[in-house]
Scaffold this active site. Sequence first.
Site, mmCIF file in Angstrom:
data_model
loop_
_atom_site.group_PDB
_atom_site.id
_atom_site.type_symbol
_atom_site.label_atom_id
_atom_site.label_comp_id
_atom_site.label_asym_id
_atom_site.label_seq_id
_atom_site.Cartn_x
_atom_site.Cartn_y
_atom_site.Cartn_z
ATOM 1 N N GLU A 137 1.734 -0.524 -5.008
ATOM 2 C CA GLU A 137 0.743 0.495 -5.334
ATOM 3 C C GLU A 137 1.502 1.809 -5.359
ATOM 4 O O GLU A 137 1.876 2.341 -4.310
ATOM 5 C CB GLU A 137 -0.357 0.550 -4.267
ATOM 6 C CG GLU A 137 -1.485 1.468 -4.691
ATOM 7 C CD GLU A 137 -2.094 2.298 -3.582
ATOM 8 O OE1 GLU A 137 -3.202 2.795 -3.766
ATOM 9 O OE2 GLU A 137 -1.451 2.487 -2.519
ATOM 10 N N ASP B 124 0.833 -1.200 0.000
ATOM 11 C CA ASP B 124 0.000 0.000 0.000
ATOM 12 C C ASP B 124 0.876 1.262 0.000
ATOM 13 O O ASP B 124 1.877 1.324 0.731
ATOM 14 C CB ASP B 124 -0.862 -0.030 1.273
ATOM 15 C CG ASP B 124 -1.920 1.051 1.292
ATOM 16 O OD1 ASP B 124 -2.829 1.011 0.464
ATOM 17 O OD2 ASP B 124 -1.827 1.957 2.161
HETATM 18 C C1 NOJ Z 1 -4.485 2.932 -0.753
HETATM 19 C C2 NOJ Z 1 -5.576 1.978 -0.405
HETATM 20 O O1 NOJ Z 1 -5.903 1.229 -1.547
HETATM 21 C C3 NOJ Z 1 -6.725 2.811 0.102
HETATM 22 O O2 NOJ Z 1 -7.895 2.058 0.244
HETATM 23 C C4 NOJ Z 1 -6.303 3.453 1.397
HETATM 24 O O3 NOJ Z 1 -7.326 4.316 1.833
HETATM 25 C C5 NOJ Z 1 -5.025 4.269 1.219
HETATM 26 N N1 NOJ Z 1 -4.038 3.578 0.450
HETATM 27 C C6 NOJ Z 1 -4.409 4.580 2.556
HETATM 28 O O4 NOJ Z 1 -3.900 3.412 3.130
#
Ligand code: NOJ
Length: 535
Positions: A275, A201
Amino acid sequence: MKSSPWWKEATIYQIYPRSFFDSNGDGEGDLPGITSKLEYVKALGVDAIWLSPFYTSPNKDGGYDVADPRDVDPRFGNLADAKKMIDVAHSLGLRVLVDVVPNHFSDQHVWFQAALKAGRGSPERSRFHFYDAKPDGTPPNNWISLFGGPSWTQVEDGQFYLHLFDSSQPDLNWENPEIFIDYEKTLRFWLDFGVDGFRIDVAHGLVKEDIFKNHPDPQGLSDALRLDVIMDVEKRFALLETVPFFDRQGVHEIYRKWRKLFDSYGDREVMAVAEAWVHPPVNATRYVRPDELHQVFNFDLLDAPFDAAHLHDVISRTIELLANVDALPTWALSNHDSPRVASRLGELQSRALTIFVFGLPGSCYVYAGQELGLPDGVMPDGARQDPIYFRTKGSQKGRDGARVPLPWSDESAPFGFTSGTPWLPMQDSWKDLTVEKQNVDPKSSLNVYRNALELRAEHLVTTGEMTWLESPTHGSKNPLLLAYRRGNVSVYMNLGESLVEVEITGKVLIASAGVPDGRDGKITIPPVSTLWVHH
Ligand code: NOJ
């Protein structure tokens, strides 16, 4: 055919645990619920599942606010349930990826609670970004949270802490070596537990620069980082070049070390996908250099219009950029953070695009429910739970629409998802979209996905590069037609509302919709559909 290593050209199914299947009637999905549906997942033809967080969490941001990264939140079950889920997945031949959230913890994590107590200047505070107020009493800088509102929250003794997301998600200070050590523990914990890899993440956010400088246009920057805010492209790109908290070079040092850890698991073929929303797009390729991570999400299709020239451009550029670092792309049309593709483009369009993308080199991510052609859920504001909705005081509705639980059976909500009340309201209008209904309809979205994934494994995976046959920028006369060839298969997508006739011989393997007609060396492609033709 299977690719080697397994993740190179895998199809990975994203499960949002809270919305998948509820085994105990509390209205929220859970790990035993997932385990009970793994045969369904396997029958889709995917290679792996990726689970959004199920760790101990106050759940202020759907579990991306982690209070204990090495335990299971009771709402999802316990560690024994996680073990069982992984074992059953493995026995079915499915790999399991879990989410890790290294940019921040929950404010309920013991470290943050200790930092609050320990006070300014303490080792406990140095695990996060705690700083004094400026002489005028304002926060150390003017950054705006990605969820809206200031990025800083003040604690009792006057210091501020940084949170790029919700105030309940304090950012970790990766300059403190303790953070690396603790994260290594978390990665090893889950690998030793049996998982096959990780989705990382906010992988681009761990290192911050210029913390004591104001940004010249913090609101513009915050808007530029949000796909749902319409903005002139040039302006957005110019702003994105100036983000002081994303995509700093220091993050790559961290992933080089993580890669060594992953590789130490040898033939387990551990993989990690980043990500990383970064700009310009070439920067994303840094995350998948041979000594860093294995995959990086390509988000360009999450907001791409159903437009041949645009899609051609995104697909070509993605493939070319990644080839420079000897990596393959990832393709995703939906996830838990963005509107579902069926709502954004239309059901037929989304199906056509999915089947088009399934033929491309690289890995495909499918967000649970996408295979059903599920649209976003519609709900009254009172039902919303996303912190974005609250932090923007309702001016942005947030991401709950994409997180409504899945419809499994029956004629009305909650469609077999739960014996209780679903945590977000489900729509009665979904009665024809349930798994039960779609199972018995050979032309359903679900069955088209199943067929396509089987054919993808048989005819396309490992067949190497693609070459364009038709595209508006490649001299095609039809601006509503895209086509490429890969191996022995030609993939045609008709983006228009009329039939298109193409000169081609071969056997139609699959049509995303309608009935294609082939004779005399010509095939007609139904409106808004994709065809695979085998030569
Ligand atoms: C990306 C995640 O996919 C999302 O759902 C989240 O709110 C943010 N990062 C913060 O962790």
